[in-house]
Design a protein around this motif. Structure first.
Motif, PDB file in Angstrom:
ATOM      1  N   MET A 101       0.841  -1.175   0.000  1.00  0.00           N
ATOM      2  CA  MET A 101       0.000   0.000   0.000  1.00  0.00           C
ATOM      3  C   MET A 101       0.887   1.239   0.000  1.00  0.00           C
ATOM      4  O   MET A 101       1.898   1.284   0.679  1.00  0.00           O
ATOM      5  N   ALA A 102       0.474   2.232  -0.753  1.00  0.00           N
ATOM      6  CA  ALA A 102       1.258   3.464  -0.855  1.00  0.00           C
ATOM      7  C   ALA A 102       1.214   4.225   0.459  1.00  0.00           C
ATOM      8  O   ALA A 102       0.194   4.259   1.148  1.00  0.00           O
ATOM      9  N   GLU A 103       2.326   4.846   0.782  1.00  0.00           N
ATOM     10  CA  GLU A 103       2.408   5.635   2.000  1.00  0.00           C
ATOM     11  C   GLU A 103       1.793   7.005   1.757  1.00  0.00           C
ATOM     12  O   GLU A 103       1.999   7.616   0.722  1.00  0.00           O
ATOM     13  N   ARG A 104       1.022   7.477   2.711  1.00  0.00           N
ATOM     14  CA  ARG A 104       0.391   8.782   2.608  1.00  0.00           C
ATOM     15  C   ARG A 104       1.410   9.839   2.994  1.00  0.00           C
ATOM     16  O   ARG A 104       2.063   9.751   4.014  1.00  0.00           O
ATOM     17  N   TYR A 105       1.511  10.889   2.151  1.00  0.00           N
ATOM     18  CA  TYR A 105       2.404  12.001   2.458  1.00  0.00           C
ATOM     19  C   TYR A 105       1.640  13.300   2.317  1.00  0.00           C
ATOM     20  O   TYR A 105       0.901  13.496   1.359  1.00  0.00           O
ATOM     21  N   SER A 106       1.815  14.168   3.265  1.00  0.00           N
ATOM     22  CA  SER A 106       1.202  15.483   3.187  1.00  0.00           C
ATOM     23  C   SER A 106       2.138  16.492   3.830  1.00  0.00           C
ATOM     24  O   SER A 106       2.793  16.201   4.832  1.00  0.00           O
ATOM     25  N   ASN A 145      -2.993  28.612  -0.059  1.00  0.00           N
ATOM     26  CA  ASN A 145      -2.417  27.622   0.847  1.00  0.00           C
ATOM     27  C   ASN A 145      -2.517  26.215   0.244  1.00  0.00           C
ATOM     28  O   ASN A 145      -1.580  25.421   0.344  1.00  0.00           O
ATOM     29  N   GLY A 146      -3.628  25.916  -0.399  1.00  0.00           N
ATOM     30  CA  GLY A 146      -3.792  24.611  -1.040  1.00  0.00           C
ATOM     31  C   GLY A 146      -2.826  24.406  -2.192  1.00  0.00           C
ATOM     32  O   GLY A 146      -2.204  23.342  -2.316  1.00  0.00           O
ATOM     33  N   VAL A 147      -2.669  25.427  -3.034  1.00  0.00           N
ATOM     34  CA  VAL A 147      -1.731  25.329  -4.162  1.00  0.00           C
ATOM     35  C   VAL A 147      -0.307  25.168  -3.648  1.00  0.00           C
ATOM     36  O   VAL A 147       0.455  24.316  -4.128  1.00  0.00           O
ATOM     37  N   TYR A 148       0.072  25.982  -2.675  1.00  0.00           N
ATOM     38  CA  TYR A 148       1.428  25.921  -2.119  1.00  0.00           C
ATOM     39  C   TYR A 148       1.723  24.535  -1.545  1.00  0.00           C
ATOM     40  O   TYR A 148       2.775  23.944  -1.817  1.00  0.00           O
ATOM     41  N   ASN A 149       0.796  24.005  -0.773  1.00  0.00           N
ATOM     42  CA  ASN A 149       1.026  22.689  -0.171  1.00  0.00           C
ATOM     43  C   ASN A 149       0.985  21.564  -1.203  1.00  0.00           C
ATOM     44  O   ASN A 149       1.695  20.577  -1.056  1.00  0.00           O
ATOM     45  N   ALA A 150       0.187  21.719  -2.247  1.00  0.00           N
ATOM     46  CA  ALA A 150       0.202  20.722  -3.320  1.00  0.00           C
ATOM     47  C   ALA A 150       1.569  20.711  -4.000  1.00  0.00           C
ATOM     48  O   ALA A 150       2.108  19.643  -4.319  1.00  0.00           O
ATOM     49  N   LEU A 151       2.148  21.885  -4.221  1.00  0.00           N
ATOM     50  CA  LEU A 151       3.475  21.955  -4.832  1.00  0.00           C
ATOM     51  C   LEU A 151       4.545  21.370  -3.915  1.00  0.00           C
ATOM     52  O   LEU A 151       5.462  20.679  -4.384  1.00  0.00           O
ATOM     53  N   ASN A 193       3.997  19.007  -1.761  1.00  0.00           N
ATOM     54  CA  ASN A 193       3.765  17.559  -1.818  1.00  0.00           C
ATOM     55  C   ASN A 193       4.371  16.937  -3.075  1.00  0.00           C
ATOM     56  O   ASN A 193       4.696  15.760  -3.092  1.00  0.00           O
ATOM     57  N   GLN A 194       4.503  17.742  -4.130  1.00  0.00           N
ATOM     58  CA  GLN A 194       5.098  17.242  -5.374  1.00  0.00           C
ATOM     59  C   GLN A 194       6.620  17.313  -5.342  1.00  0.00           C
ATOM     60  O   GLN A 194       7.274  16.939  -6.307  1.00  0.00           O
ATOM     61  N   GLY A 195       7.187  17.818  -4.259  1.00  0.00           N
ATOM     62  CA  GLY A 195       8.634  17.804  -4.108  1.00  0.00           C
ATOM     63  C   GLY A 195       9.319  19.145  -4.279  1.00  0.00           C
ATOM     64  O   GLY A 195      10.538  19.203  -4.424  1.00  0.00           O
ATOM     65  N   ARG A 219      11.120  26.693  -3.923  1.00  0.00           N
ATOM     66  CA  ARG A 219      10.054  26.748  -2.921  1.00  0.00           C
ATOM     67  C   ARG A 219       9.915  28.167  -2.371  1.00  0.00           C
ATOM     68  O   ARG A 219       8.802  28.680  -2.229  1.00  0.00           O
ATOM     69  N   THR A 220      11.042  28.810  -2.088  1.00  0.00           N
ATOM     70  CA  THR A 220      11.017  30.176  -1.571  1.00  0.00           C
ATOM     71  C   THR A 220      10.446  31.144  -2.599  1.00  0.00           C
ATOM     72  O   THR A 220       9.622  32.008  -2.264  1.00  0.00           O
ATOM     73  N   VAL A 221      10.855  31.006  -3.853  1.00  0.00           N
ATOM     74  CA  VAL A 221      10.350  31.882  -4.921  1.00  0.00           C
ATOM     75  C   VAL A 221       8.851  31.693  -5.093  1.00  0.00           C
ATOM     76  O   VAL A 221       8.092  32.675  -5.190  1.00  0.00           O
TER      77      VAL A 221
END
Length: 124
Positions: A1-6, A76-82, A84-86, A92-94
């Motif tokens: 099973m895939a590990e959940r990451y947030s 906040n959702g867009v930032y955290n989605a990015l 989560n994508q690494g 990240r700062t920019v």
């Protein structure tokens, strides 16, 4: 099973704010649809009627709070989605400061527009 990451720490302040803003947005969106699609039909919605609603402090305050909440929730959702994508390091700062700047511009212009519709509340 895939590990959940947030990028949200479950139970943390930002995690809680994301959920609280989502609940608030659902309630205000339901109010919006009820008011502007069932109480007032499409042919009854005019710029003058919208301006008259915005002149009521309670409606004006709700719409400005809706703007602030939606901006925070979306950015906040867009930032955290990015994240989560690494997204890391300088990128990240920019991205973070670009989103902050875009939020400030959106809020400034949104409040200016609300003030114009409301007949010039002296908030900005």
């Amino acid at each position: 099973m895939a590990e959940r990451y947030s990028s949200f720490n479950s139970g943390g302040r930002m995690w809680l704010l994301q959920r609280v803003t989502a609940a608030f947005l659902l309630i205000v969106l339901a109010f919006h649809f009820f008011l502007l699609h069932f109480v007032h039909h499409a042919d009854e919605v005019t710029l003058a009627a919208s301006s008259a609603r915005m002149e009521q402090l309670s409606y004006y305050s709700l719409m400005v709070l809706f703007l602030v909440t939606a901006t925070f929730h979306g950015v906040n959702g867009v930032y955290n989605a990015l994240i989560n994508q690494g997204l890391t390091g300088t990128k990240r700062t920019v991205v973070k400061w670009t989103l902050v700047a875009a939020s400030v511009v959106l809020l400034f212009q949104g409040i200016r527009t609300a003030n114009a519709w409301a007949g010039g509340f002296p908030l900005l």
